[in-house]
Design an enzyme around this catalytic site. Structure first.
Site, short mmCIF file in Angstrom:
data_model
loop_
_atom_site.label_atom_id
_atom_site.label_comp_id
_atom_site.label_asym_id
_atom_site.label_seq_id
_atom_site.Cartn_x
_atom_site.Cartn_y
_atom_site.Cartn_z
N ASP A 30 2.67 -2.41 3.09
CA ASP A 30 2.35 -1.35 1.94
C ASP A 30 1.87 -0.16 2.47
O ASP A 30 1.69 0.02 3.80
CB ASP A 30 1.05 -1.99 1.05
N ALA B 64 -0.46 3.58 2.22
CA ALA B 64 -1.93 3.99 1.98
C ALA B 64 -1.94 5.38 1.61
O ALA B 64 -1.27 6.20 2.12
CB ALA B 64 -2.64 3.58 3.24
N GLY C 241 -4.48 3.23 -3.75
CA GLY C 241 -4.60 3.26 -5.22
C GLY C 241 -3.98 4.56 -5.82
O GLY C 241 -4.36 4.68 -7.18
N GLU D 218 -2.54 -4.58 -5.42
CA GLU D 218 -2.43 -4.60 -3.87
C GLU D 218 -3.43 -5.27 -2.95
O GLU D 218 -3.34 -5.88 -2.07
CB GLU D 218 -2.47 -3.03 -3.47
C1 5RP Z 1 -0.40 2.76 -4.70
C2 5RP Z 1 -0.99 2.98 -3.20
C3 5RP Z 1 0.28 3.61 -2.49
O1 5RP Z 1 0.48 2.61 -1.36
C4 5RP Z 1 -0.28 4.87 -1.61
O2 5RP Z 1 -0.50 5.78 -3.06
C5 5RP Z 1 0.69 5.74 -0.77
O3 5RP Z 1 1.96 6.11 -1.56
P1 5RP Z 1 3.22 6.76 -0.90
O4 5RP Z 1 3.90 5.89 0.31
O5 5RP Z 1 4.10 7.24 -1.96
O6 5RP Z 1 2.58 8.15 -0.21
O7 5RP Z 1 -1.82 2.70 -2.61
O8 5RP Z 1 -1.45 2.37 -5.50
#
Ligand code: 5RP
Length: 234
Positions: free
Chosen positions: A82, A84, A96, A104
Site C-alpha cells: 500500500d 502512504a 488516508g 486499508e
Molecule cells: C489512500 C492512501 C494512499 O495510500 C496515500 O494517500 C498515498 O497515495 P499516493 O500513492 O497516490 O501518493 O492512504 O487512502
C-alpha cells in the site's frame, strides 16, 4: 513523486510476491501502479489472489484480470502492498489521503506483512505535516468533531484546525463505507501513540489514519531505483 519513482517502488515491491500468495491491494496512485505491474505478471501466469482496500482498487484489479476475493472470505492475507502519505523513522504512517484508511487498516491488520511504497517526499522526522485523516460516522458528526478537538488538548494539540473533507462542489466527501473524513491539521504530532489512543476512545470516530507499528518496511521510490527501509529492530 514522479511516475518513474512510483514505478521503481512498485517494481521493487513486486519482487516480494510469490506464487500462491493472498495479497492485500492498497489504494492511491502508487498502489495502482503496483496493481498494473502485478496484472502483467498474472497475465504471464503468476497465480495469486488479491483483496482490495477500496472500491477503486477493486475495479482496477478486476478490469486488469487480477483474481479478487472478498476479504471476509479469507482466513488471512500474506502480504499487503500500500502507499502512504507520510512515514517516520519508526515506520509509523499517516494514511488516508485517498479516504480509504478504514479498509486499508482492516486489510493491513489482517496481513502477515505490510509493505509501503512511497516517495522520498513522504519521509519525515515527525508525523503531522500531512493533515491527519479521521473517518467519522455521519451521525452527530459536528458533535464528534467538537469531541475530537476537545480531546486533542490532552495530547498537546490544542487549537489546531479540523476541517471536513469536501467532494466536488459543496458536498462533503463520503468514503466507500459512507463515512465522513475530518482532516486534522496537526503540523507536528508530539506523541503518535497518545493521539491514536485518544482518537480510538471517541465513539463517533470510526478510524484514524495513524498506522502505528504496522509497516514492516517502506520501499522508497527514486528516479534511479528504490531504497528499502526496514522497521528498526526487525
Ligand atoms: C489512500 C492512501 C494512499 O495510500 C496515500 O494517500 C498515498 O497515495 P499516493 O500513492 O497516490 O501518493 O492512504 O487512502
Amino acid at each position: 513523486m514522479s511516475d518513474v519513482a512510483k514505478q521503481n517502488a512498485a517494481a521493487e515491491a513486486l519482487k516480494l510476491v510469490e506464487p500462491g500468495m493472498v495479497l492485500g491491494l492498497g489504494t492511491g496512485s502508487t498502489a495502482a501502479i503496483f496493481v498494473r505491474l502485478l496484472a502483467e505478471k498474472v497475465k504471464a501466469g503468476l497465480d495469486v489472489v488479491g483483496t482490495p482496500t477500496s472500491e477503486a482498487t477493486d475495479r482496477l484489479a478486476r478490469s486488469l484480470g487480477v483474481r479478487i476475493v472478498d476479504p471476509g472470505e479469507l482466513s488471512g492475507i500474506d502480504l499487503t502492498i500500500d502507499g502512504a502519505d507520510e512515514f517516520d523513522p519508526q515506520l509509523n504512517l499517516i494514511k488516508g489521503g485517498g479516504a480509504a484508511l478504514l479498509r486499508e487498516k482492516i486489510i493491513a491488520d489482517a496481513s502477515a506483512r505490510m509493505v509501503v511504497i512511497a516517495d522520498a517526499g513522504k519521509e519525515v522526522r515527525q508525523l503531522g505535516r500531512f493533515p491527519l485523516p479521521v473517518e467519522v460516522n455521519p451521525f452527530a458528526a459536528e458533535l464528534t468533531r467538537r469531541e475530537v478537538l476537545a480531546h486533542l488538548e490532552y495530547v498537546g494539540l490544542g487549537g489546531i484546525e479540523a476541517s471536513w473533507r469536501m467532494a466536488t462542489g459543496e458536498a462533503m466527501l463520503r468514503t466507500d463505507g459512507g463515512h465522513l473524513i475530518l482532516d486534522l491539521k496537526c503540523n507536528a504530532i508530539p506523541d503518535v501513540e497518545a493521539l491514536g489512543a485518544v482518537l480510538d476512545r471517541i465513539p463517533g470516530v470510526v478510524e484514524h489514519g495513524l498506522f502505528i507499528g504496522m509497516a514492516e518496511r517502506v520501499i522508497v521510490g527514486e528516479e534511479a531505483g528504490a531504497r528499502v527501509i526496514v522497521r528498526p529492530g526487525d
